[in-house]
Design an enzyme around this catalytic site. Structure first.
Site, short mmCIF file in Angstrom:
data_model
loop_
_atom_site.label_atom_id
_atom_site.label_comp_id
_atom_site.label_asym_id
_atom_site.label_seq_id
_atom_site.Cartn_x
_atom_site.Cartn_y
_atom_site.Cartn_z
N SER A 113 -2.37 20.26 5.96
CA SER A 113 -3.23 21.12 6.79
C SER A 113 -2.44 22.24 7.45
CB SER A 113 -3.91 20.29 7.88
OG SER A 113 -4.62 19.23 7.33
N1 SAH Z 1 -2.33 14.32 6.73
C1 SAH Z 1 -1.87 14.97 5.53
C2 SAH Z 1 -2.95 15.84 4.92
C3 SAH Z 1 -3.44 15.17 3.74
S1 SAH Z 1 -4.79 15.86 2.87
C4 SAH Z 1 -0.60 15.74 5.75
O1 SAH Z 1 -0.12 15.84 6.88
O2 SAH Z 1 -0.04 16.23 4.77
C5 SAH Z 1 -5.82 14.43 2.78
C6 SAH Z 1 -5.22 13.25 2.10
O3 SAH Z 1 -6.20 12.22 2.12
C7 SAH Z 1 -4.91 13.47 0.63
O4 SAH Z 1 -3.57 13.16 0.40
C8 SAH Z 1 -5.84 12.50 -0.09
O5 SAH Z 1 -5.27 11.95 -1.25
C9 SAH Z 1 -6.07 11.45 0.96
N2 SAH Z 1 -7.28 10.64 0.77
C10 SAH Z 1 -8.48 11.01 0.26
N3 SAH Z 1 -9.33 9.96 0.27
C11 SAH Z 1 -8.65 8.92 0.80
C12 SAH Z 1 -8.99 7.55 1.09
N4 SAH Z 1 -10.19 7.05 0.81
N5 SAH Z 1 -8.05 6.77 1.65
C13 SAH Z 1 -6.80 7.25 1.94
N6 SAH Z 1 -6.44 8.52 1.68
C14 SAH Z 1 -7.34 9.35 1.13
#
Ligand code: SAH
Length: 268
Positions: A113
């Protein structure tokens, strides 16, 4: 910071031996300038920050030009944003853009993000250092590192295994000892470790997952993006008398996926 301590103890000695004052101060100043260009600034590097950090000034600029003007006020959040080396969490090909004012791809169609959004979502959790925090969507691990700077213990779940594994490796390399990572579907939360004082979801479900509300401690806060075509950040606060709900600003997050997709390691 050793030199800062040395400065302090030398100044203490001034009272006892006035004739040495100019010489000692001059020596310290010279050492300071020659050995440590950042000497005299508040020491913001900690367990998680790297000692050799060529990107430190860029990170300070990010905070001064994006995070503070973006309305973030909590000094602990601001200090954490100054400390955590975002460039270590983004793929090499985007490392140069690590401190720019935008989200970046991290592979597997996912993104890290925008820094100001990480900071403002974190701020809304009102962490004081004692909390047990759950993050859904580890992604790069950057948000988990920010949380780990501000809370006692962080649990983070990632659905896409290669992302979760890479994040865990980076977090270990940076020395974080208060983050537990897991690969799986975060929709169900982490019931064995519940309740949590704070929960943050960084992928958008169409509706708030009930298991996450159930795992929120009294006094706890949950922030997440909710929606499909249009999404809003939503903040829940569990008070002794029930759940308070606040709708915040419109956002754009990757969707929270419900079941494990087939992995294509060759096609990130
Ligand atoms: N917090 C992260 C941003 C990640 S983007 C950072 O600091 O980089 C959102 C993430 O959520 C992605 O990596 C995606 O694979 C994950 N995601 C999507 N659905 C999910 C689920 N059901 N359980 C766990 N992770 C999930």
């Amino acid at each position: 910071m050793t030199l800062a301590t040395a400065t302090h103890s030398s100044v203490m000695q001034e009272n006892h031996n006035r004739s040495l004052v100019p010489a000692i101060l001059w020596a310290i100043l010279t050492l300071c300038v020659v050995l440590m260009p950042g000497c005299g600034e508040q020491d913001l590097e900690s367990s998680g920050g790297s000692i050799e950090d060529p990107r430190r000034s860029e990170r300070h600029r990010m905070v001064d030009e994006q995070i503070i003007p973006g309305g973030v006020r909590d000094p602990r959040v601001i200090a954490a944003m100054r400390r955590v080396p975002r460039h270590r969490f983004v793929p090499d090909e985007y490392a140069l853009e690590a401190y720019a004012d935008n989200a970046l791809p991290i592979g597997h169609k996912q993104t890290i993000s925008q820094p100001v959004l990480v900071a403002s979502m974190t701020e809304s959790l009102k962490l004081t250092g004692h909390e047990k925090v759950l993050e859904i969507g580890t992604g790069s691990g950057y948000q988990a590192a920010i949380l780990a700077e501000l809370a006692r213990q962080v649990y983070t779940i990632e659905l896409v295994e290669p992302l979760g594994r890479r994040a865990a490796a980076v977090l270990t390399e940076l020395g974080y000892r208060n983050i537990v990572t897991r690969i799986g579907d975060g929709y169900h939360g982490w019931p064995e470790e519940a309740p949590f004082d704070a929960i943050i979801v960084t992928a958008a479900p169409p509706d708030v997952p009930q298991p996450l509300l159930d795992q929120l401690a009294i006094g706890g806060r949950l922030i997440l993006p909710v929606g499909e075509a249009s999404q809003y950040l939503v903040l829940y606060h569990r008070t002794p008398s029930g759940l308070e709900f606040t709708r915040l600003e419109p956002v754009r997050f990757v969707p929270l996926v419900r079941e494990t997709p087939p992995h294509r390691d060759d096609h990130p």
